[in-house]
Design an enzyme around this catalytic site. Structure first.
Site, PDB file in Angstrom:
ATOM      1  N   VAL A 139       0.832  -1.201   0.000  1.00 26.83           N
ATOM      2  CA  VAL A 139       0.000   0.000   0.000  1.00 26.83           C
ATOM      3  C   VAL A 139       0.867   1.252   0.000  1.00 26.83           C
ATOM      4  CG1 VAL A 139      -1.899  -1.154   1.216  1.00 26.83           C
ATOM      5  CG2 VAL A 139      -0.175   0.069   2.536  1.00 26.83           C
ATOM      6  N   CYS A 140       0.368   2.294  -0.676  1.00 22.41           N
ATOM      7  CA  CYS A 140       0.951   3.635  -0.613  1.00 22.41           C
ATOM      8  C   CYS A 140      -0.218   4.617  -0.692  1.00 22.41           C
ATOM      9  CB  CYS A 140       1.963   3.859  -1.744  1.00 22.41           C
ATOM     10  SG  CYS A 140       1.237   3.941  -3.384  1.00 22.41           S
ATOM     11  N   GLN A 141       0.042   5.889  -0.902  1.00 19.93           N
ATOM     12  CA  GLN A 141      -1.037   6.868  -0.854  1.00 19.93           C
ATOM     13  C   GLN A 141      -1.846   6.914  -2.148  1.00 19.93           C
ATOM     14  OE1 GLN A 141      -1.499   8.164   2.131  1.00 19.93           O
ATOM     15  NE2 GLN A 141      -3.420   9.087   1.491  1.00 19.93           N
ATOM     16  N   GLY A 143      -1.043   4.776  -5.078  1.00 20.58           N
ATOM     17  CA  GLY A 143      -0.965   3.536  -5.839  1.00 20.58           C
ATOM     18  C   GLY A 143       0.245   3.430  -6.746  1.00 20.58           C
ATOM     19  N   LEU A 168      -4.179   4.338  -0.707  1.00 22.17           N
ATOM     20  CA  LEU A 168      -4.955   4.583   0.514  1.00 22.17           C
ATOM     21  C   LEU A 168      -5.886   5.775   0.387  1.00 22.17           C
ATOM     22  CD1 LEU A 168      -2.213   3.930   3.224  1.00 22.17           C
ATOM     23  CD2 LEU A 168      -4.044   2.400   2.470  1.00 22.17           C
TER      24      LEU A 168
END
Length: 231
Positions: A139-141, A143, A168
């Site tokens: 996961v990251c902010q 994608g 996220l």
């Protein structure tokens, strides 16, 4: 009397059946080897937030957060692992200093983004904590970083990788238990952009209240306008 000359015609080379069987066997082995390689190299799965939650709850996926420390500290999923794909760039060569100064006066100032560089120990750090057959949800902010991280881990031999398509920022509050000062979807917001947003919200509220006051209490509004000093 003419003499008819006869020339010897070479006979075609004889093919050994045993050699053919050996070559055929080697070709089959090469094909089988290629098939095995194709099976080992699995594709990365891209899922939405709801499917990601199901992977964690039902299929035992472990969440690996690859964002930088700043966004991770603002908000992250409870019990996740954290190995940043990018780390803060503190190099002091002239080129880096100029780039960092430029970054801090624009992206850093307005969006609160740190000046970073690729983490040279990213794959090594992940390998120290997980085996190649581990089920990992990256996961990251937004994608993008999780997709890049998945590519690196896939090349390193990891076989069960998934990413949240839009990061996220697409996760609704309450989907995952989170830790931090804000919601997961807002962890990427910082800097003057957030201050500007708060000022705009206050001004918008004032204008709406003024409009409603004038609409429902026109006489009182007219009296207030008469009391205001002439320009």
């Amino acid at each position: 009397m003419a003499v008819l000359g006869l020339c010897a015609v070479p006979s075609p080379p004889r093919v050994s059946w045993a050699a053919f069987r050996v070559n055929h066997s080697e070709t089959s082995t090469c094909k089988l080897h290629r098939k095995r390689n194709a099976v080992v190299r699995a594709e990365v799965r891209f899922v939405n937030a709801e499917e990601a939650k199901r992977l964690v709850v039902e299929e035992g996926y472990t969440i690996l957060d690859v964002r930088d420390t700043t966004q991770y500290d603002r908000a992250h999923i409870k019990s996740c692992y954290h190995v940043p794909l990018f780390v803060e760039n503190k190099d002091n060569d002239l080129g880096t200093i100029l780039k960092r100064t430029l970054h801090n006066n624009f992206s850093g100032l307005f969006y609160g983004l740190p000046f970073t560089k690729q983490n040279p120990d990213f794959v090594k750090s992940v390998k120290e904590q997980f085996s190649a057959d581990s089920k990992l949800l990256l996961v990251c902010q937004e994608g993008l970083r999780s997709t890049a991280a998945a590519g690196k881990l896939e090349e390193a031999g990891f076989q069960n990788l998934s990413c949240i398509t839009s990061g996220l920022q697409s996760v609704k509050p309450g989907t995952f238990d989170s830790v931090g000062s804000t919601e997961l979807q807002d962890a990427g917001k910082a800097g003057l952009v957030t201050v500007q947003g708060k000022i705009s919200a206050v001004l918008g509220t004032v204008l709406v209240c003024a409009f409603l006051f004038i609409t429902f209490f026109p006489e009182q509004a007219e009296k207030l306008l008469q009391l205001s000093p002439p320009s």
